[in-house]
Scaffold this active site. Structure first.
Site, short mmCIF file in Angstrom:
data_model
loop_
_atom_site.label_atom_id
_atom_site.label_comp_id
_atom_site.label_asym_id
_atom_site.label_seq_id
_atom_site.Cartn_x
_atom_site.Cartn_y
_atom_site.Cartn_z
N GLU A 110 -8.56 10.38 0.34
CA GLU A 110 -8.96 11.88 -0.20
C GLU A 110 -10.05 12.04 -0.43
OE1 GLU A 110 -6.17 12.02 -3.38
OE2 GLU A 110 -4.66 11.85 -2.16
N GLU A 166 1.08 8.82 0.50
CA GLU A 166 0.96 8.71 -0.51
C GLU A 166 2.60 9.46 -0.85
OE1 GLU A 166 -1.90 8.85 -3.28
OE2 GLU A 166 -3.26 7.10 -2.17
#
Ligand SMILES: *[C@@H]1O[C@H](CO)[C@@H](O)[C@H](O)[C@H]1NC(C)=O
Ligand SMILES: *[C@@H]1O[C@H](CO)[C@@H](O)[C@H](O)[C@H]1NC(C)=O
Ligand SMILES: *[C@@H]1O[C@H](CO)[C@@H](O)[C@H](O)[C@H]1NC(C)=O
Ligand SMILES: *[C@@H]1O[C@H](CO)[C@@H](O)[C@H](O)[C@H]1NC(C)=O
Ligand SMILES: *[C@@H]1O[C@H](CO)[C@@H](O)[C@H](O)[C@H]1NC(C)=O
Ligand SMILES: *[C@@H]1O[C@H](CO)[C@@H](O)[C@H](O)[C@H]1NC(C)=O
Length: 493
Positions: free
Chosen positions: A132, A278
């Site tokens: 991220e 995720e």
């Protein structure tokens, strides 16, 4: 009703396939649906379950894909000889050196990929470059190094003759997306401040036939916005459906997924495969984080994504998803919230928390627990009622600065125990963290060791795992991985 999204905080597919509703192959997930399911294995634990035990547990549950957050040799070696597909990862703090040095990239690939790709070795299939890295919360810290790092890793894989076998991707949080003023999934585009980076990144992924990886957290949408309609986080219908032209969205996963599909299309990559890197639901540390909600979410999630429904903009075929996460991790930063150590479908010691059907059929079946788990002796540390109570607060605070006391917080599994129960819980966590070291239950005379399990109701007083080697590391650097600080914020007016 009105809704809008605000994003803040921190190929080989072909056109014909697009027209066929039941085309499962093109989007990246091939074979039986169960093969579309992977799981994230994070290792930020004071007492990690030994890797070989974890790999056996994965196999016993027919889990065929695993995503890691680094490339720890002790973890990787345990996969040797198994068929499990492994994603290894480059942590954000290594991006700069890999971006600026082709030698560093080559070395990383040689040490952490190539050496494992031998007969009887590890089935490494993906390299996650960063975690991220474009999160708004990072304020652009990795904005200039992510794409060059991806390019260097891709070149290293190419030079090692692995470009067809191992694909590099960059897991991104859903906060790379925005829906502009129209506030609808079909209006999806990439955030303004990262437009140039995203264009380059997509070209690189496309050139190498690598998937786009997006982390999506319906739980965080709910947790961060009290007005978010709870049923929109789940999959059994919503009274707050979002109507986007001829498409109706009944859950936030589909809405965010299609926000990405639209953004990819708008950028010129309509057919890029998408992995959900995720997704999950925590079981403790917050009012909405409990076993019942986590079970409901994950069970419905698997039914939904492993069916052949797809999403309104990509109908047909299962979605490829990696559950977050395999096990609880007591050393995770609680910056995102007290729920952060509790995302596991298994406890820290490999016990299933709730029934879950990983084949997506929604049956009430249990997961298979870890076997051969070794624990410390059956001893707990609890409050000694004869101690000097004026010293209680500081001793509890001391225990909780080191040990994970999140189950004591509001809405959590050990929240209603009162002062003595609180103190006992805190003391025991510290005592276990230090491997029940002789003096670690002293607490200025306030602690005492007992062989009677103090667990009550939903509150489990745990016994830590016996470590064969590595002694307890003090929890000094609590850094990565955030589970994605903020996904998508839906405001309902
Ligand atoms: C794993 O897969 C095998 C073969 O497909 C099957 O027989 C077995 O029941 C599965 N086990 C679990 C726990 O799903
Ligand atoms: C391989 O990965 C490990 C674990 O993430 C890391 O510590 C190591 O520096 C990497 N090797 C190279 C040569 O970069
Ligand atoms: C990234 O590059 C831009 C343009 O060259 C520069 O303004 C910015 O400071 C750089 N960011 C970082 C974190 O180095
Ligand atoms: C993709 O973009 C084209 C226009 O460039 C548009 O006609 C089409 O509807 C879009 N498809 C999706 C799935 O957004
Ligand atoms: C699922 O099975 C367990 C025991 O195997 C049982 O206790 C539970 O009530 C069942 N749940 C449902 C919803 O049927
Ligand atoms: C127990 O500890 C938690 C977390 O520190 C706190 O929120 C709660 O108020 C405490 N309960 C009592 C009765 O002190």
């Amino acid at each position: 009703m009105n809704w809008y999204t605000a994003l803040r905080g921190r190929g080989s597919f072909n056109e014909i396939c697009l027209l066929l509703v039941a085309c499962a192959i093109g989007w990246g997930c091939t074979g039986p649906q169960v093969e579309c399911l992977g799981i994230n294995w994070g290792t930020l634990s004071s007492h990690p379950l030994p890797s070989p035990i974890v790999v056996n547990m994965l196999q016993a549950n027919n889990i065929s894909k695993v995503k890691l957050f680094d490339a720890d040799p002790n973890v990787l070696r345990a996969f040797a000889g198994s068929d499990i597909e492994v994603t290894v990862a480059i942590p954000n703090d290594m991006l700069e050196v890999i971006a600026t040095s082709t030698d560093a990239a080559n070395r990383w690939v040689r040490d952490n990929v190539t050496q494992y790709l031998v007969k009887g070795g590890v089935n490494i299939r993906y390299v996650a470059v960063g975690n991220e890295p474009f999160l708004t919360a990072y304020s652009g810290a990795f904005q200039n190094v992510t794409v060059p790092a991806l390019e260097n890793i891709q070149n290293s894989l190419l030079n090692a003759n692995l470009a067809n076998q191992v694909k590099a991707t960059v897991p991104l949080n859903a906060d790379v997306l925005t829906s502009g003023d129209s506030m609808l999934p079909s209006a999806g585009m990439f955030r303004d401040d990262i437009q140039p980076q995203m264009k380059e990144l997509l070209s690189l992924l496309d050139k190498n036939q690598a998937p786009f990886t997006i982390n999506i957290y319906p739980y965080l949408s709910l947790q961060q916005n009290p007005n978010f309609p709870k049923d929109f986080a789940f999959f059994d219908g919503s009274t707050h459906a979002v109507v986007d032209g001829s498409h109706v969205y009944n859950n936030v996963l589909d809405a965010i997924y299609d926000l990405l599909v639209a953004a990819l299309n708008r950028t010129g990559f309509p057919n890029m495969p998408i992995f959900v890197g995720e997704i999950g639901w925590p079981t403790d540390g917050d009012l909405n984080a409990n076993v019942a909600s986590a079970q409901k979410f994950n069970q419905e999630l698997l039914k939904h994504v492993l069916s052949n429904i797809g999403t309104p903009l990509r109908p047909g075929g299962p979605l490829e998803v990696y559950l977050f996460a395999l096990m609880d991790e007591d050393q995770k930063s609680v910056a995102p919230g007290n729920f952060e150590p509790h995302w596991g479908i298994f406890t820290f010691d490999g016990q299933p928390k709730y029934p879950l059907d990983l084949t997506g059929q929604g049956r009430n079946v249990s997961l298979t627990k870890a076997s051969d788990v070794r624990y410390l002796p059956l001893r707990w540390c609890v409050l000694n009622p004869d101690g000097d109570m004026s010293k209680l607060a500081e001793n509890v605070a001391y225990a909780c600065t080191h040990a994970d006391c999140t189950p004591l917080t509001y809405g959590s599994s050990c929240n209603s125990m009162g002062v003595p129960g609180n103190a006992s819980y805190a003391f025991n966590r510290y005592y276990q963290l230090t491997n029940q070291a002789g003096n670690s239950c002293y607490f200025e005379g306030l602690g005492m060791v007992t062989s009677v399990d103090p667990s009550t109701g939903s509150c489990r007083f745990l016994i830590e795992l016996a470590l064969s080697s590595a002694p307890f590391r003090p929890p000094a650097s609590l850094t990565i991985p955030f589970a994605g600080v903020i996904a998508l914020l839906f405001l309902w007016i």
